[in-house]
Design an enzyme around this catalytic site. Sequence first.
Site, PDB file in Angstrom:
ATOM      1  CG  ASN A  59      -1.685   1.313   1.372  1.00  0.00           C
ATOM      2  OD1 ASN A  59      -2.672   1.508   0.664  1.00  0.00           O
ATOM      3  ND2 ASN A  59      -1.254   2.219   2.246  1.00  0.00           N
ATOM      4  CD  GLU A  60      -1.660   5.732   0.296  1.00  0.00           C
ATOM      5  OE1 GLU A  60      -1.101   6.253   1.286  1.00  0.00           O
ATOM      6  OE2 GLU A  60      -2.816   6.048  -0.058  1.00  0.00           O
ATOM      7  CD  GLU A 107      -6.293   4.140   0.284  1.00  0.00           C
ATOM      8  OE1 GLU A 107      -6.331   5.331   0.692  1.00  0.00           O
ATOM      9  OE2 GLU A 107      -5.474   3.298   0.680  1.00  0.00           O
TER      10      GLU A 107
END
Length: 503
Positions: free
Chosen positions: A173-174, A293
Site C-alpha cells: 500500500n502506498e 482508494e
Amino acid sequence: MSMKAKMIIDKDFTVGKVDDRLYGSFIEHLGRAVYGGIYEPGHPEADEQGFRGDVLELVKALQVPIVRYPGGNFVSGYNWEDGIGPVEQRKKRLDLAWRTIEPNLIGLNEFMDWCRKANTEAMMAVNLGTRGPDEARDIMEYSNIKGGTYWSDLRISHGYREPHNIKTWCLGNEMDGPWQTGSKTAHEYGRVACETAKVMKWVDPSIELVACGSSSLTMATFPDWEATVLEHTYDHVDYISLHQYYGNRDKNSANFLAQSMGMDRFINTVISTADYVQAKKRGKKKINLSFDEWNVWYHSNEADSRIEPWSIAPPQLEDIYNHEDALLVGCMLISMLKRADRVKMACLAQLVNVIAPIMTANGGAAWKQTIYYPYLHASVFGRGTVLVPLVTSPKYDTKDYTDVPYLESVAVHNEEKSEVTVFAVNRHLEESLLLELDLRSFGAIQLIEHIVMAHDDLKASNTLEVPDRVKPHHGGSAKVTSNGSIEAQLGKASWNVIRVKLV
C-alpha cells in the site's frame, strides 16, 4: 429561463463493459471501521459473532462486490498471523500507522466470515513494508490451499475446512509515501513486488494482483513511479492502483465540484503510462486500473490532530459529509465509469465510520451519510455497458480548472434488463439545467423514474439526530417528449438518475 444541455447516446458507440468490482469499498483497521463499525459485540443488533446486523443490511443494500482489507497504511506494519487462531491468545500490538493499539479481535478468518454475510468478496493486501515474499506465500497457502500443508492444515484447525479462495490481492500500500512503514523507492518496491507476485501466483495461478501506483497524483515522482514499477512487475501483475482524495478547504464550491476533472486527467495519465510500458516490453497484456482508494476527505483533519495516541479504536477520520460532497462523489463515480474500459476495480474509502458512507454510534443507531446515495445508485443501476455520449453543455472557469461543463454525465446500457441509466450532476450552484436526452438509436422508450438528490444548503448533512436531512426523492421532472427524446429539468447543484426502459 434555465440553461440548456444536450446528450446524444447511441447504442453502438461503447466505452466498455462495467466490471462489477468498480463499486468496491474498503475496511481498514483504522479508527472505528472495524471495532464499533462492522464489529461490536454486545450491540443490540450484533449477531453471534459480534457483527452489527444494521450495518450489514446497509452494506448489502449497496451491493458492494469487493472490499479491500486490512489496509491501507495499517498493512505495512501488520503481521497477519496475529489475527488468526484462538482470540484469547492473540497479541495486542502497536499500530504505528495510526498510533493506536490493535487488539486483533478481528483477523483474516473473521473478516472472511463477514464478507460472506455481506455478500461480498475480499481484496486482500499483503505487507510489503516490513515484510515480503515469505509472508505473502504463507498467507496464500493459509487462504487458498485446500489442505495437506502446514499453513492450510493450520487454517483447518482454526475451524475453516474449506479454503477462502481469495482471488484479488494488493501488493502492499502506498509504498512511495514517506508516511508508510517501510516506504521504498520505485526500484526497491518494483523488485520486491515482482518477487512477491511470482511466489503468490506459484501458489495459486488463478489470482489477480494489484501493484502500487503513486499515493496520489500530487506525488513528485508521479508518473515516473508507475513506469518504473510496471517495468519490474509487468509480467506478473494485472492492475496498477490509483489513490486520490479531494477536499473543499478554501470554501470554493464551484472549484470543488470541478475536481473530478483532475481525476479524469489522473486516470488518463496512468493509462498512458501503463500502455507505454506495454509498448516498451512488446507486450500483449493490458494493465488495467484499480482505483482502490477514492473519496472526499478533509473535514476530520483538525479533529484527528488532537487524538491521544495508543488507544483502541478511537474516532479517527470521521468526516461528516454534506450535500456538495455527495455531488463530487457522484462526479467521481462518473469519471471512473467514463473509463470503464480500463478502470476495472475501485474502492470507495472507506465503508463504515472512517471517511465512510455509513456511520454508527457505539451502542446506538447506524445511518446513511449523504455520499451513500450516489454510491448506492451507481452500484445498483450502473451495471452493463458504458456508452460514449455526445454532450453539449454551458461551461465555467474556476481557480484551478477551465471549461468545466455544468453537466457532468454518463450513460450505462444494461442489455439484460433492456434499460439505459443516465447519471447526471448539475454543477451550477444557482441555476437549473434543462437536459435533452436523445436516445434515437434505441427506438421506443419508456421512462422508469427520475431520482433527484438536491438541497438548498450545500453544507447540509445527515446526523444521528437527523439522519434523513439530505436524501433523494423519486419525483424528478423527466418526461418522454413527442419526438421520442427525454427532457428533464436538473435542479441547481443536484445529483440525478434517469432510468429508461427500452420497449
